[in-house]
Write an enzyme that holds these catalytic residues in place. Structure first.
Site, PDB file in Angstrom:
ATOM      1  CB  SER A  33      -2.951  -2.952  -8.533  1.00  0.00           C
ATOM      2  OG  SER A  33      -3.622  -2.795  -7.305  1.00  0.00           O
ATOM      3  CG  ASN A  34      -0.816  -2.336  -3.728  1.00  0.00           C
ATOM      4  OD1 ASN A  34      -1.520  -3.013  -2.993  1.00  0.00           O
ATOM      5  ND2 ASN A  34      -1.052  -1.041  -3.942  1.00  0.00           N
TER       6      ASN A  34
END
Ligand code: CTP
Ligand code: CA
Length: 222
Positions: A33-34
């Site tokens: 993810s981020n």
């Protein structure tokens, strides 16, 4: 109530907002993810609802409280986000793409938890996700499309390129090299880029205030 203190200048407008990160599965317990917190997108969605718009918020997983007076659609992967956007696209007047979409997904998601025993190196093969916003830019009719851009260098040049290549009506340019603004911060400072116009700097202020100013500019596009 607080709602009545807002000008209802977005009454009758339908606004689709995406926010937060996307999450790409590796196996049943792990993901890529981020650092997106969802704060900027949620602030836009909440401000639009407060100003009378009918808002649909498509959101990746965040730690934020759900905004009031809007329809919420939870998603995880970029593919799920794309499905929901495509489904809601025609019915909306404005699409604000604040989600931090993963550029890649894992080619083969393991259906069981990957075990570490006997493995010193694990390689993940990543495959590009579709550019959701660019695809919407190709098929838009009555919609006004707003993209966000996260950049660490060559801000204006990279932003102008995204505005043109994704066929956007506005781009909200974020400098994510600074830790006092942007990802997960309470404040932000952005530049608004529009075709044929000079970039407009919105100086550092709360994300709630930035959201109001983005909507002010949006109304001028209507
Ligand atoms: N976006 C999208 N689909 C993707 C990647 C990005 O719709 N697969 C959207 C984002 O929601 C954002 C805009 O495109 O509104 C710009 O995202 P950004 O990550 O800044 O740019 P990219 O085009 O992905 O280019 P890069 O990450 O290489 O800078
Ligand atoms: Ca990207």
């Amino acid at each position: 109530t607080a709602k009545l203190t807002h000008q209802q200048d977005l009454a009758g407008k339908k606004i689709l907002v995406s926010a937060g990160p996307t999450v790409e599965a590796i196996d049943p317990v792990r993901f890529l993810s981020n650092r997106s917190s969802g704060k900027m997108g949620y602030a836009v969605a909440q401000a639009a609802a407060d100003r009378g718009a009918e808002v649909t918020l498509i959101s990746g997983p965040t730690a934020l409280a759900q905004p009031t007076n809007l329809k919420m659609i939870p998603i995880r992967s970029a593919r799920e986000l794309q499905e929901q956007l495509e489904e809601n696209f025609d019915a909306n007047d404005f699409v604000i793409m604040a989600a931090a979409v993963a550029d890649y997904h894992v080619k083969e998601v393991a259906d069981q938890k990957i075990k570490k025993h006997g493995r010193d190196v694990v390689e993940l093969e990543l495959v590009a996700n579709p550019d959701i916003l660019a695809a919407l830019g190709q098929k838009k009719t009555h919609q006004r499309l707003v993209g966000f851009a996260a950049e660490t260098q060559n801000l204006l040049a990279n932003g102008a390129k995204k505005l043109a290549e994704k066929n956007l009506d506005m781009l909200v340019l974020n400098d994510v090299s600074r830790s006092d603004i942007g990802f997960n911060a309470a404040d932000n400072e952005v530049r608004l880029l529009r075709p044929q116009e000079e970039p407009k700097l919105i100086e550092k202020t709360s994300k709630a205030q930035i959201a109001q100013e983005i909507l002010d500019e949006l109304l001028k596009l209507a």
